[in-house]
Design a protein around this motif. Structure first.
Motif, PDB file in Angstrom:
ATOM      1  N   UNK A   1     -49.135 -21.197  28.693  1.00  0.00           N
ATOM      2  CA  UNK A   1     -49.456 -19.855  28.158  1.00  0.00           C
ATOM      3  C   UNK A   1     -50.709 -19.960  27.299  1.00  0.00           C
ATOM      4  N   UNK A   2     -51.411 -18.836  27.201  1.00  0.00           N
ATOM      5  CA  UNK A   2     -52.569 -18.810  26.309  1.00  0.00           C
ATOM      6  C   UNK A   2     -52.566 -17.515  25.496  1.00  0.00           C
ATOM      7  N   UNK A   3     -53.416 -17.512  24.474  1.00  0.00           N
ATOM      8  CA  UNK A   3     -53.553 -16.386  23.540  1.00  0.00           C
ATOM      9  C   UNK A   3     -52.364 -16.268  22.583  1.00  0.00           C
ATOM     10  N   UNK A   4     -51.579 -17.357  22.477  1.00  0.00           N
ATOM     11  CA  UNK A   4     -50.496 -17.363  21.485  1.00  0.00           C
ATOM     12  C   UNK A   4     -50.727 -18.430  20.414  1.00  0.00           C
ATOM     13  N   UNK A   5     -51.735 -19.265  20.624  1.00  0.00           N
ATOM     14  CA  UNK A   5     -52.060 -20.343  19.680  1.00  0.00           C
ATOM     15  C   UNK A   5     -53.558 -20.634  19.805  1.00  0.00           C
ATOM     16  N   UNK A   6     -54.039 -21.528  18.992  1.00  0.00           N
ATOM     17  CA  UNK A   6     -55.480 -21.818  19.007  1.00  0.00           C
ATOM     18  C   UNK A   6     -55.905 -22.602  20.246  1.00  0.00           C
TER      19      UNK A   6
ATOM     20  N   UNK B   1     -56.887 -11.346  26.936  1.00  0.00           N
ATOM     21  CA  UNK B   1     -55.423 -11.353  27.049  1.00  0.00           C
ATOM     22  C   UNK B   1     -54.726 -11.194  25.690  1.00  0.00           C
ATOM     23  N   UNK B   2     -53.633 -10.438  25.694  1.00  0.00           N
ATOM     24  CA  UNK B   2     -52.735 -10.466  24.522  1.00  0.00           C
ATOM     25  C   UNK B   2     -51.873 -11.720  24.677  1.00  0.00           C
ATOM     26  N   UNK B   3     -51.405 -11.940  25.883  1.00  0.00           N
ATOM     27  CA  UNK B   3     -50.758 -13.202  26.287  1.00  0.00           C
ATOM     28  C   UNK B   3     -51.024 -13.336  27.787  1.00  0.00           C
ATOM     29  N   UNK B   4     -51.272 -14.554  28.235  1.00  0.00           N
ATOM     30  CA  UNK B   4     -51.313 -14.775  29.684  1.00  0.00           C
ATOM     31  C   UNK B   4     -50.470 -16.005  30.008  1.00  0.00           C
ATOM     32  N   UNK B   5     -50.125 -16.136  31.273  1.00  0.00           N
ATOM     33  CA  UNK B   5     -49.281 -17.267  31.697  1.00  0.00           C
ATOM     34  C   UNK B   5     -49.712 -17.740  33.079  1.00  0.00           C
ATOM     35  N   UNK B   6     -49.703 -19.045  33.273  1.00  0.00           N
ATOM     36  CA  UNK B   6     -50.025 -19.623  34.584  1.00  0.00           C
ATOM     37  C   UNK B   6     -48.986 -20.684  34.892  1.00  0.00           C
ATOM     38  N   UNK B   7     -48.430 -20.627  36.103  1.00  0.00           N
ATOM     39  CA  UNK B   7     -47.503 -21.703  36.468  1.00  0.00           C
ATOM     40  C   UNK B   7     -47.686 -22.108  37.918  1.00  0.00           C
ATOM     41  N   UNK B   8     -47.398 -23.373  38.166  1.00  0.00           N
ATOM     42  CA  UNK B   8     -47.395 -23.922  39.523  1.00  0.00           C
ATOM     43  C   UNK B   8     -46.032 -24.569  39.711  1.00  0.00           C
ATOM     44  N   UNK B   9     -45.349 -24.170  40.771  1.00  0.00           N
ATOM     45  CA  UNK B   9     -43.959 -24.615  40.934  1.00  0.00           C
ATOM     46  C   UNK B   9     -43.735 -25.144  42.350  1.00  0.00           C
ATOM     47  N   UNK B  10     -43.076 -26.314  42.434  1.00  0.00           N
ATOM     48  CA  UNK B  10     -42.706 -26.838  43.755  1.00  0.00           C
ATOM     49  C   UNK B  10     -41.210 -26.638  43.935  1.00  0.00           C
ATOM     50  N   UNK B  11     -40.843 -26.034  45.053  1.00  0.00           N
ATOM     51  CA  UNK B  11     -39.435 -25.745  45.290  1.00  0.00           C
ATOM     52  C   UNK B  11     -38.920 -26.548  46.479  1.00  0.00           C
ATOM     53  N   UNK B  12     -37.656 -26.909  46.415  1.00  0.00           N
ATOM     54  CA  UNK B  12     -36.995 -27.472  47.582  1.00  0.00           C
ATOM     55  C   UNK B  12     -35.844 -26.510  47.855  1.00  0.00           C
ATOM     56  N   UNK B  13     -35.962 -25.720  48.876  1.00  0.00           N
ATOM     57  CA  UNK B  13     -35.035 -24.594  49.022  1.00  0.00           C
ATOM     58  C   UNK B  13     -35.284 -23.662  47.855  1.00  0.00           C
TER      59      UNK B  13
END
Ligand SMILES: Cc1cc2nc3c(=O)[nH]c(=O)nc-3n(C[C@H](O)[C@H](O)[C@H](O)COP(=O)(O)OP(=O)(O)OC[C@H]3O[C@@H](n4cnc5c(N)ncnc54)[C@H](O)[C@@H]3O)c2cc1C
Ligand code: SF4
Length: 337
Positions: free
Chosen positions: A269-274, A247-259
């Motif tokens: 995020x990864x690949x932006x820091x050690x 990855x140059x940059x990757x992102x993972x998120x988990x989100x809970x929505x109400x409506x």
């Protein structure tokens, strides 16, 4: 310095059949031992003769380290489970698809068939100076070759650099942190269970290691709780070549929505820091807000606050900003400007 790629250095090969035996071997050989999982990262180091362990402890014969089990509260994945097994597992696909998406984007099918999840989260930095055996800070030296006016640093860090500007290249690590996974370790002092995000180290803590593993430590399993089952997941990876690449940059998120209101979220995020970065300030700023392009826009700006580009990687700042914006806002169009 010469890089020799023909014959590997001589070592004693041990193939224990149990974790207990592997631990004994690791204790016996101390700093001379090398733990080998799928061998993809390990063989690079050995074939280039940059690491020369005297004893290689191959985990591939340890059945208890393999497989995916349903637990009272989620699943447990043995550290030696391959990435392909994770991608294909029906329960992971159904309930924890953030992880199967991330694992499916790792490298090529051949690498996923051989590479293990334990190895994927424990792999070393890909900085080519370091991998080529240059005596930099991470290798125990006194200089960073990548962070110079002429250093090749296009893939390197924009956040939390501290002398070393290498990044963590794992695709599965951010997904596991977003899912609030726990890592199970066997240490000389017994079993330890830690939060996934605490497994990784930045150069401010130890410049020579990317994770908390020390001599005699084994990662035995990864536990994913059911807390985020049913949440909305987002994984995106940007790389130079979509065939297969880190990855140059990757992102993972988990989100809970109400409506359409964001109730809760974990975003990494990864690949932006050690180490993979959990964006806690972003999480706090969007909780209770409407999921919208405007919320995503503000979150993206907040995420990159404090980012410092190197000579050749300024592009990573808008890249990261837009990935955060898309993960939170749900906006699909690519805007890199
Ligand atoms: C050409 C190429 C492209 C790749 N592209 C990507 C990519 O796009 N995304 C990505 O995420 N990864 C990528 N990888 C990494 C790959 O996915 C492997 O997962 C990774 O290199 C290591 O997995 P492995 O099982 O082969 O472990 P190994 O190479 O055997 O081990 C890796 C490291 O972890 C340690 N280790 C492994 N398992 C344990 C354990 N259970 N306990 C303690 N220590 C352990 C080893 O000592 C070693 O230091 C790529 C690798 C290659 C060679
Ligand atoms: S970025 Fe880190 S690994 Fe690469 S040369 Fe600099 S100190 Fe070494």
């Amino acid at each position: 310095m010469a890089v020799i790629r023909d014959v590997m250095p001589e070592f004693q090969l041990f193939q224990p059949a149990s974790v207990a035996d592997a631990q004994k071997l690791l204790e016996q050989h101390g700093p001379d031992a090398w733990v080998m999982a799928g061998g993809l990262d390990s063989f690079d180091w050995l074939k280039d003769r940059i690491k020369k362990p005297k004893a290689l402890v191959d985990l591939s014969g340890i059945e208890e380290l393999r497989g995916i089990r349903t637990t009272g509260d989620g699943i447990e994945i043995g550290a030696m489970t391959t990435l392909t097994e994770i991608v294909r597992h029906p329960e992971i696909k159904e309930k924890y698809s953030l992880l199967s998406q991330a694992a499916e984007l790792v490298a090529s099918p051949q690498i996923r068939n051989q590479g293990t999840v334990g190895g994927n989260v424990s792999q070393d930095a890909r900085c080519w100076y370091y991998r080529a055996g240059w005596p930099c800070y991470r290798a125990g030296g006194n200089i960073c070759y990548a962070d110079t006016p002429v250093g090749r640093n296009r893939e390197h860090a924009i956040l939390h650099a501290e002398r070393c500007v290498a990044v963590n290249p794992s695709d599965t690590a951010p997904a596991l942190i977003a899912l609030d996974a726990k890592f199970v370790l066997r240490t000389p002092k017994g079993e330890q269970v830690i939060n996934a995000e605490d497994y990784f180290l930045g150069p401010d803590i130890d410049i020579t290691r990317m994770n908390i593993l020390q001599h005699g430590f084994l990662l035995t399993a990864i536990r994913i709780p059911s807390t985020w089952v049913g949440a909305q997941f987002y994984f995106e990876k940007l790389r130079d070549r979509n065939v297969w690449d880190f990855p140059l940059v990757n992102i993972a998120s988990a989100m809970k929505l109400s409506g359409n209101t964001i109730q809760d979220i974990r975003i990494v995020v990864n690949a932006v820091a050690a180490r993979p970065l959990r964006l806690k300030a972003v999480e706090d700023s969007v909780r209770g807000k409407e999921r919208s392009a405007a919320t995503g826009e503000a979150a993206g700006k907040l995420a990159v606050q404090g980012a410092v580009p190197l000579q050749f990687n300024a592009y990573k700042i808008p890249l990261m900003r837009n990935l955060v914006k898309r993960a939170i806002g749900g906006v699909q169009e690519a805007t890199w400007a």
